[in-house]
Design a protein around this motif. Structure first.
Motif, PDB file in Angstrom:
ATOM      1  N   GLN A 132       0.799  -1.228   0.000  1.00  0.00           N
ATOM      2  CA  GLN A 132       0.000   0.000   0.000  1.00  0.00           C
ATOM      3  C   GLN A 132       0.830   1.276   0.000  1.00  0.00           C
ATOM      4  O   GLN A 132       0.282   2.368  -0.112  1.00  0.00           O
ATOM      5  N   GLY A 133       2.119   1.166   0.156  1.00  0.00           N
ATOM      6  CA  GLY A 133       2.981   2.344   0.130  1.00  0.00           C
ATOM      7  C   GLY A 133       2.834   3.248   1.340  1.00  0.00           C
ATOM      8  O   GLY A 133       3.121   4.439   1.266  1.00  0.00           O
ATOM      9  N   GLN A 134       2.434   2.684   2.472  1.00  0.00           N
ATOM     10  CA  GLN A 134       2.166   3.520   3.642  1.00  0.00           C
ATOM     11  C   GLN A 134       2.900   3.091   4.905  1.00  0.00           C
ATOM     12  O   GLN A 134       3.071   3.891   5.803  1.00  0.00           O
ATOM     13  N   SER A 135       3.313   1.847   4.996  1.00  0.00           N
ATOM     14  CA  SER A 135       3.882   1.375   6.247  1.00  0.00           C
ATOM     15  C   SER A 135       5.305   0.857   6.078  1.00  0.00           C
ATOM     16  O   SER A 135       6.262   1.553   6.407  1.00  0.00           O
ATOM     17  N   ARG A 136       5.474  -0.357   5.571  1.00  0.00           N
ATOM     18  CA  ARG A 136       6.815  -0.925   5.440  1.00  0.00           C
ATOM     19  C   ARG A 136       7.711  -0.080   4.553  1.00  0.00           C
ATOM     20  O   ARG A 136       8.869   0.177   4.887  1.00  0.00           O
ATOM     21  N   SER A 137       7.189   0.356   3.411  1.00  0.00           N
ATOM     22  CA  SER A 137       8.015   1.139   2.482  1.00  0.00           C
ATOM     23  C   SER A 137       8.466   2.450   3.124  1.00  0.00           C
ATOM     24  O   SER A 137       9.634   2.824   3.021  1.00  0.00           O
ATOM     25  N   VAL A 138       7.572   3.124   3.788  1.00  0.00           N
ATOM     26  CA  VAL A 138       7.924   4.394   4.433  1.00  0.00           C
ATOM     27  C   VAL A 138       8.893   4.157   5.584  1.00  0.00           C
ATOM     28  O   VAL A 138       9.880   4.879   5.730  1.00  0.00           O
ATOM     29  N   ALA A 139       8.647   3.130   6.382  1.00  0.00           N
ATOM     30  CA  ALA A 139       9.536   2.843   7.512  1.00  0.00           C
ATOM     31  C   ALA A 139      10.947   2.527   7.022  1.00  0.00           C
ATOM     32  O   ALA A 139      11.936   3.016   7.584  1.00  0.00           O
ATOM     33  N   LEU A 140      11.068   1.725   5.966  1.00  0.00           N
ATOM     34  CA  LEU A 140      12.395   1.396   5.438  1.00  0.00           C
ATOM     35  C   LEU A 140      13.044   2.604   4.779  1.00  0.00           C
ATOM     36  O   LEU A 140      14.263   2.786   4.866  1.00  0.00           O
ATOM     37  N   ALA A 141      12.258   3.460   4.142  1.00  0.00           N
ATOM     38  CA  ALA A 141      12.807   4.693   3.559  1.00  0.00           C
ATOM     39  C   ALA A 141      13.347   5.604   4.668  1.00  0.00           C
ATOM     40  O   ALA A 141      14.429   6.173   4.536  1.00  0.00           O
ATOM     41  N   ILE A 142      12.616   5.719   5.763  1.00  0.00           N
ATOM     42  CA  ILE A 142      13.082   6.518   6.907  1.00  0.00           C
ATOM     43  C   ILE A 142      14.395   5.934   7.431  1.00  0.00           C
ATOM     44  O   ILE A 142      15.347   6.664   7.711  1.00  0.00           O
ATOM     45  N   LEU A 143      14.445   4.635   7.551  1.00  0.00           N
ATOM     46  CA  LEU A 143      15.645   3.965   8.038  1.00  0.00           C
ATOM     47  C   LEU A 143      16.848   4.256   7.135  1.00  0.00           C
ATOM     48  O   LEU A 143      17.906   4.667   7.610  1.00  0.00           O
ATOM     49  N   LEU A 144      16.695   4.070   5.837  1.00  0.00           N
ATOM     50  CA  LEU A 144      17.786   4.328   4.894  1.00  0.00           C
ATOM     51  C   LEU A 144      18.186   5.801   4.898  1.00  0.00           C
ATOM     52  O   LEU A 144      19.373   6.139   4.905  1.00  0.00           O
ATOM     53  N   TRP A 145      17.194   6.675   4.884  1.00  0.00           N
ATOM     54  CA  TRP A 145      17.418   8.121   4.865  1.00  0.00           C
ATOM     55  C   TRP A 145      18.230   8.554   6.091  1.00  0.00           C
ATOM     56  O   TRP A 145      19.186   9.321   5.986  1.00  0.00           O
ATOM     57  N   SER A 146      17.863   8.035   7.247  1.00  0.00           N
ATOM     58  CA  SER A 146      18.568   8.405   8.473  1.00  0.00           C
ATOM     59  C   SER A 146      19.957   7.766   8.522  1.00  0.00           C
ATOM     60  O   SER A 146      20.939   8.421   8.879  1.00  0.00           O
ATOM     61  N   PHE A 147      20.054   6.496   8.156  1.00  0.00           N
ATOM     62  CA  PHE A 147      21.324   5.782   8.253  1.00  0.00           C
ATOM     63  C   PHE A 147      22.382   6.376   7.331  1.00  0.00           C
ATOM     64  O   PHE A 147      23.536   6.504   7.701  1.00  0.00           O
ATOM     65  N   TYR A 148      21.990   6.758   6.122  1.00  0.00           N
ATOM     66  CA  TYR A 148      22.946   7.283   5.155  1.00  0.00           C
ATOM     67  C   TYR A 148      22.974   8.805   5.082  1.00  0.00           C
ATOM     68  O   TYR A 148      23.742   9.363   4.318  1.00  0.00           O
ATOM     69  N   GLY A 149      22.163   9.443   5.880  1.00  0.00           N
ATOM     70  CA  GLY A 149      22.160  10.899   5.927  1.00  0.00           C
ATOM     71  C   GLY A 149      22.548  11.349   7.317  1.00  0.00           C
ATOM     72  O   GLY A 149      23.541  10.906   7.885  1.00  0.00           O
TER      73      GLY A 149
END
Length: 181
Positions: free
Chosen positions: A91-108
């Motif tokens: 649905q593009g609302q839970s797992r995808s967003v959570a993993l995007a936040i994780l990647l964004w924070s880890f590499y930023g």
């Protein structure tokens, strides 16, 4: 790193221009593995299968934090060598967003908590719904420090065993600090 968040309708094969993390057991992970092939739970392919530009995660979105930390570490390792990534779930609302936040924070800019990273992501990415479900939020909140302190070179070395996937070893990457989940 450029991140895009999508739902099942945006599912496509990854390419050199854009890698794809398929954060859904059905249909992506199940479609990717050979028909009638069930991997034992101690085999890394039970949690993920990786092709050149695609990472297929055997991940669902339960209301309880039943996620495997190894899948999160593999997601970080996959993201390390990518410039642009589409992360999608059903649905593009839970797992995808959570993993995007994780990647964004880890590499930023590293954030000291999932809640702070989520809030900053929401402010800088207003087009994406920041609505991870309770299970994945609780998992990331509880494990945030261990995830942020993970040693990527260790992941990289262990990933060599699973890139072929047909002859993968059941060895998982090791953490800097021994913590079992």
């Amino acid at each position: 790193m450029i991140l895009e968040v999508g739902d099942q309708s945006e599912c496509s094969r990854g390419s050199e221009e854009r890698a794809v993390i398929h954060a859904c057991k059905f249909p992506c992970y199940v479609s990717r593995i050979s028909p009638a092939k069930n991997y034992p739970k101690d085999d890394p392919r039970y949690l993920w299968v990786e092709d050149d530009h695609d990472l297929y995660l055997n991940i669902i979105d339960p209301p309880k934090p039943l996620f495997q930390i190894e899948s999160i570490y593999k997601t970080l390792a996959f993201g390390e060598r990518r410039q642009k990534i589409l992360v999608h779930c059903n649905q593009g609302q839970s797992r995808s967003v959570a993993l995007a936040i994780l990647l964004w924070s880890f590499y930023g800019d590293k954030h000291d908590s999932f809640e702070r990273a989520k809030k900053d992501f929401e402010n800088t990415h207003p087009d994406y719904p920041v609505t991870p479900n309770r299970g994945i939020q609780e998992f990331l909140t509880t494990n945030w420090n261990n995830i942020n302190n993970y040693d990527i070179p260790t992941i990289r070395e262990s990933s060599k065993d699973t890139e072929n996937n047909e002859e993968a070893s059941p060895r998982y990457p090791q953490q800097k600090e021994a913590t079992n989940y």
